[in-house]
Structure formats: structure tokens, C-alpha cells
Design a protein around this motif. Structure first.
Motif, PDB file in Angstrom:
ATOM      1  N   SER A   1      60.597  48.160  48.627  1.00  0.00           N
ATOM      2  CA  SER A   1      59.851  46.258  48.813  1.00  0.00           C
ATOM      3  C   SER A   1      58.216  46.609  48.727  1.00  0.00           C
ATOM      4  O   SER A   1      57.507  45.967  48.113  1.00  0.00           O
ATOM      5  CB  SER A   1      60.411  46.016  49.272  1.00  0.00           C
ATOM      6  N   LEU A   2      57.900  47.259  49.725  1.00  0.00           N
ATOM      7  CA  LEU A   2      56.161  47.225  49.792  1.00  0.00           C
ATOM      8  C   LEU A   2      55.748  47.933  48.561  1.00  0.00           C
ATOM      9  O   LEU A   2      54.640  47.020  48.102  1.00  0.00           O
ATOM     10  CB  LEU A   2      56.226  48.425  51.338  1.00  0.00           C
ATOM     11  N   TYR A   3      55.845  48.797  47.765  1.00  0.00           N
ATOM     12  CA  TYR A   3      55.721  50.038  46.356  1.00  0.00           C
ATOM     13  C   TYR A   3      55.581  48.383  45.590  1.00  0.00           C
ATOM     14  O   TYR A   3      54.876  48.522  44.946  1.00  0.00           O
ATOM     15  CB  TYR A   3      56.642  50.651  46.545  1.00  0.00           C
ATOM     16  N   LEU A   4      56.338  47.587  45.173  1.00  0.00           N
ATOM     17  CA  LEU A   4      56.810  46.543  44.592  1.00  0.00           C
ATOM     18  C   LEU A   4      56.013  45.761  45.259  1.00  0.00           C
ATOM     19  O   LEU A   4      55.177  45.394  43.721  1.00  0.00           O
ATOM     20  CB  LEU A   4      58.528  45.852  44.751  1.00  0.00           C
ATOM     21  N   GLN A   5      55.561  45.356  46.362  1.00  0.00           N
ATOM     22  CA  GLN A   5      53.963  44.229  46.510  1.00  0.00           C
ATOM     23  C   GLN A   5      52.815  44.549  45.948  1.00  0.00           C
ATOM     24  O   GLN A   5      52.097  43.800  45.045  1.00  0.00           O
ATOM     25  CB  GLN A   5      54.423  44.622  47.743  1.00  0.00           C
ATOM     26  N   GLU A   6      52.583  45.818  45.478  1.00  0.00           N
ATOM     27  CA  GLU A   6      51.680  46.245  45.143  1.00  0.00           C
ATOM     28  C   GLU A   6      51.349  46.317  43.846  1.00  0.00           C
ATOM     29  O   GLU A   6      50.699  46.337  43.311  1.00  0.00           O
ATOM     30  CB  GLU A   6      51.630  47.954  45.655  1.00  0.00           C
ATOM     31  N   ASN A   7      52.437  46.140  43.265  1.00  0.00           N
ATOM     32  CA  ASN A   7      52.684  46.331  42.108  1.00  0.00           C
ATOM     33  C   ASN A   7      52.993  45.081  41.136  1.00  0.00           C
ATOM     34  O   ASN A   7      52.980  45.100  39.761  1.00  0.00           O
ATOM     35  CB  ASN A   7      53.593  47.261  41.922  1.00  0.00           C
TER      36      ASN A   7
ATOM     37  N   LEU B   1      68.281  57.795  43.308  1.00  0.00           N
ATOM     38  CA  LEU B   1      68.635  56.145  44.176  1.00  0.00           C
ATOM     39  C   LEU B   1      66.872  56.561  43.755  1.00  0.00           C
ATOM     40  O   LEU B   1      65.722  55.299  43.424  1.00  0.00           O
ATOM     41  CB  LEU B   1      68.591  55.888  44.749  1.00  0.00           C
ATOM     42  N   ALA B   2      65.628  57.231  44.773  1.00  0.00           N
ATOM     43  CA  ALA B   2      64.910  56.735  44.866  1.00  0.00           C
ATOM     44  C   ALA B   2      63.659  57.166  43.690  1.00  0.00           C
ATOM     45  O   ALA B   2      63.070  56.045  43.570  1.00  0.00           O
ATOM     46  CB  ALA B   2      63.951  57.783  46.150  1.00  0.00           C
ATOM     47  N   LEU B   3      63.880  58.074  43.694  1.00  0.00           N
ATOM     48  CA  LEU B   3      62.808  58.127  41.938  1.00  0.00           C
ATOM     49  C   LEU B   3      62.750  57.086  40.739  1.00  0.00           C
ATOM     50  O   LEU B   3      61.678  56.713  40.358  1.00  0.00           O
ATOM     51  CB  LEU B   3      62.759  59.589  40.954  1.00  0.00           C
ATOM     52  N   PRO B   4      63.417  56.857  39.859  1.00  0.00           N
ATOM     53  CA  PRO B   4      63.789  55.620  39.081  1.00  0.00           C
ATOM     54  C   PRO B   4      63.007  54.035  39.829  1.00  0.00           C
ATOM     55  O   PRO B   4      62.475  54.112  39.111  1.00  0.00           O
ATOM     56  CB  PRO B   4      65.309  55.169  39.044  1.00  0.00           C
ATOM     57  N   LEU B   5      64.132  53.826  41.390  1.00  0.00           N
ATOM     58  CA  LEU B   5      62.934  52.934  41.632  1.00  0.00           C
ATOM     59  C   LEU B   5      61.689  52.630  41.739  1.00  0.00           C
ATOM     60  O   LEU B   5      60.303  51.654  41.671  1.00  0.00           O
ATOM     61  CB  LEU B   5      64.322  51.953  42.383  1.00  0.00           C
ATOM     62  N   TRP B   6      60.886  53.511  42.255  1.00  0.00           N
ATOM     63  CA  TRP B   6      60.130  53.886  42.665  1.00  0.00           C
ATOM     64  C   TRP B   6      59.108  53.889  41.191  1.00  0.00           C
ATOM     65  O   TRP B   6      58.115  53.478  41.025  1.00  0.00           O
ATOM     66  CB  TRP B   6      59.554  55.314  43.185  1.00  0.00           C
ATOM     67  N   LEU B   7      59.846  54.592  40.190  1.00  0.00           N
ATOM     68  CA  LEU B   7      59.085  55.071  39.147  1.00  0.00           C
ATOM     69  C   LEU B   7      59.130  53.253  38.028  1.00  0.00           C
ATOM     70  O   LEU B   7      57.751  52.660  37.204  1.00  0.00           O
ATOM     71  CB  LEU B   7      59.836  55.143  37.794  1.00  0.00           C
ATOM     72  N   ALA B   8      59.820  52.243  38.318  1.00  0.00           N
ATOM     73  CA  ALA B   8      59.872  50.844  38.435  1.00  0.00           C
ATOM     74  C   ALA B   8      58.766  50.115  38.325  1.00  0.00           C
ATOM     75  O   ALA B   8      58.475  49.428  37.771  1.00  0.00           O
ATOM     76  CB  ALA B   8      61.143  50.422  37.924  1.00  0.00           C
ATOM     77  N   THR B   9      59.022  50.715  40.023  1.00  0.00           N
ATOM     78  CA  THR B   9      57.336  50.108  39.855  1.00  0.00           C
ATOM     79  C   THR B   9      56.310  49.787  39.421  1.00  0.00           C
ATOM     80  O   THR B   9      55.585  49.232  39.290  1.00  0.00           O
ATOM     81  CB  THR B   9      57.850  49.957  42.205  1.00  0.00           C
ATOM     82  N   VAL B  10      56.137  51.206  39.414  1.00  0.00           N
ATOM     83  CA  VAL B  10      54.691  51.921  38.944  1.00  0.00           C
ATOM     84  C   VAL B  10      54.668  51.290  37.547  1.00  0.00           C
ATOM     85  O   VAL B  10      53.718  50.907  37.958  1.00  0.00           O
ATOM     86  CB  VAL B  10      54.724  53.759  39.407  1.00  0.00           C
ATOM     87  N   ILE B  11      55.816  51.757  37.383  1.00  0.00           N
ATOM     88  CA  ILE B  11      55.655  50.769  35.544  1.00  0.00           C
ATOM     89  C   ILE B  11      55.483  49.776  35.042  1.00  0.00           C
ATOM     90  O   ILE B  11      54.204  48.952  34.445  1.00  0.00           O
ATOM     91  CB  ILE B  11      56.954  51.386  34.416  1.00  0.00           C
ATOM     92  N   ILE B  12      55.620  48.795  36.756  1.00  0.00           N
ATOM     93  CA  ILE B  12      55.535  47.275  36.726  1.00  0.00           C
ATOM     94  C   ILE B  12      54.254  47.236  37.062  1.00  0.00           C
ATOM     95  O   ILE B  12      53.691  46.276  36.174  1.00  0.00           O
ATOM     96  CB  ILE B  12      56.461  46.874  37.338  1.00  0.00           C
TER      97      ILE B  12
END
Lengths: 58, 227
Positions: free
Chosen positions: B220-226, B105-116
Motif C-alpha cells: 500500500s505504501l508503494y501504491l501511495q507513491e504512485n 505475489l510480490a512481483l506482479p503487485l509491485w510491478l503494477a504499482t510502478v506501471i500505474i
């Protein structure tokens, strides 16, 4: 925590114009420069020809 | 057959058939299906109220493009909170104690935020790796540290959830065994330990809900940054 300025009030000259830790582009350039240096060091040691010790006549 | 304290974390099978898929789809049957009526019954109203309130609060700091993530965040939260709370029932398997699930659950979602971040705003995404106002000499050091902390994020997300739940379940089992063993020998101590067990179970209920929330909040915080 520390003064938060927009980074637009800074008037940088010289190399600090491109590499500083205040403007977003300055920070980006620092990051890219660091990554490039690390890549260069790694490549240098990978591609360095291995010295072979000369065989001495005994 | 010698039972060890880690048997509760074994993926369940029955006559050789793995039951993990059943364990993961169990939250689905716990929630009533939304109806097409304007005014629903109490349970549906409560469910709708909770989902709306949660989504509203979570999406507050996110800008408009981030609102696309509302569905995945809310459904992830409900999924995790249900799995965690159901696992507190005796003899129930908790899928979130498995590192494989949490990392999945964690890795793909985190990677998605980084790639975005790298795709939509590469300058800002890269610029975040250097805190503003860093002294010149510290710049390379801090960039390396921030890069390491970026890559540690998915690991921390997965391991945090796994460790919290595994440790909690293990503690409950250990203290329950202690109560059971002490009861014929020292009843007074056993009653004290039973009180500790009761308080620990309350704590585990809180931890189950908080860990699910923290997982989604950090994403959501990681998404906010990106975004």
C-alpha cells in the motif's frame, strides 16, 4: 528532516532551471539525464570497433 | 529414510499427486460465508467488523483512485494471515515458506504499482527517484542508489516473508527436537528448553500475523507513491 519547501519558492536561472533537486520537474530531468548518460556510456562501449593488433614480420 | 529438518518445507504430495492446490485453498473453508441477513451471528459480525476496520485503516493514507485496491489488499491480507497461522499447527505445510509463492505475489503487485505510477503521473514517478534537496554532486550517485532500491523492493517483499516463516518453523523444529532428546538425559534442562519453545511459539504466532500485515502495508505504501 531537512526543510520541506514546495519547490515553488525557488527562482532558478540557467541550467539550474531544468536540472535541480528541488522542483519535481527538475528532479525528473536529473533522473532522465542520468539514465541517458548511462545508456550512452553502455552504447559507446558496445559499438566501439575492436582494434586488431598489426601482425609483425618475425 | 533419513529425515532432514527441511522435509517440512517440501511441497506436499500424496501418491504422486501434488497437494499444493489443496493447501492454498484451505483458507477458503475457514471463513463463514456472508449471509443476506441484516443481523448476522456473532462469528459473521466479528469477521465483517475486522474486515471493515482493517480496510478502513489500510486505505486511510490512500487517495480516492487507490481505493480500487481495497479488495485485493484485504483479501491478500486474510489469505496470508490464514496460511501463516494454519502453518503453525504441527505437521501442517505452510505455503508461504515457498519463495515461489511469495515472489509470485510480490512481483506482479509491485510491478503494477510502478506501471500505474509511470502511466498516470510519469513526472512524479520519475521525480521520486531523487530525494528533494540533494547536493548537486551527489545527484547521479543517489539516482543510481534509488533505482537499485526500487528494483530490490519485490525481492525484499518475497524474501522477507519466506525467510521469516522458514526460520521460525525451523527454530521450532530444532528446539522441539532438543527437548525430545534432552528429556531422558537432563529433565531439568529439557523443561527449560520447553519453556523456550513455548515462548518461541508465541513469538511465531505474532510473527505470522505481523509478516502478513507488513507485506500488505508495504504494497500500500508503494501504491501511495504512485497513484
Amino acid at each position: 528532516m531537512g526543510g520541506h519547501d514546495a519547490g515553488t519558492q525557488h527562482q532558478f536561472t540557467g541550467i539550474a532551471k531544468y536540472f535541480n533537486s528541488y522542483t519535481i520537474t527538475g528532479r525528473r530531468n536529473c533522473v532522465l539525464a542520468t539514465y541517458a548518460s548511462i545508456a550512452a556510456i553502455v552504447l559507446f562501449f558496445k559499438l566501439k570497433p575492436k582494434k586488431q593488433k598489426a601482425v609483425t614480420a618475425s | 529414510m533419513i529425515l532432514s529438518f527441511f522435509d517440512q518445507f517440501m511441497s506436499p504430495t500424496w501418491l504422486g499427486v501434488p497437494l499444493i492446490a489443496l493447501a492454498l485453498t484451505l483458507p477458503w473453508i475457514m471463513y463463514p460465508t456472508p449471509s443476506s441477513r441484516w443481523l448476522n451471528n456473532r462469528l459473521l459480525t466479528l469477521q465483517g467488523w475486522f474486515i471493515n476496520r482493517f480496510t478502513q485503516q489500510l486505505l486511510l493514507p490512500l487517495n480516492l483512485p487507490g481505493h480500487k485496491w481495497a479488495l485485493i489488499f484485504t483479501s491478500l491480507m486474510i489469505f496470508l494471515i490464514t496460511l501463516n497461522l494454519l502453518g503453525l499447527l504441527p505437521y501442517t505445510f505452510t505455503p508461504t515458506t515457498q519463495l515461489s509463492l511469495n515472489m509470485g505475489l510480490a512481483l506482479p503487485l509491485w510491478l503494477a504499482t510502478v506501471i500505474i505510477g509511470l502511466r498516470n503521473q510519469p513526472t512524479a514517478a520519475l521525480g521520486h527517484l531523487l530525494p528533494e534537496g540533494t547536493p548537486t554532486l551527489l545527484i547521479p550517485v543517489l539516482i543510481i542508489i534509488e533505482t537499485i532500491s526500487l528494483f530490490i523492493r519485490p525481492l525484499a517483499l518475497g524474501v522477507r516473508l519466506t525467510a521469516n516463516l522458514t526460520a521460525g518453523h525451523l527454530l521450532i523444529q530444532l528446539i522441539a527436537t532438543a527437548v525430545f532428546v534432552l528429556l531422558p538425559l537432563m529433565p531439568a534442562v529439557a523443561i527449560l528448553t520447553a519453556t523456550v519453545l513455548f515462548l518461541l511459539t508465541l513469538l511465531e504466532v505474532a510473527v505470522a500475523m505481523i509478516q502478513a500485515y507488513v507485506f500488505v502495508l508495504l504494497l500500500s505504501l508503494y501504491l501511495q507513491e504512485n497513484i
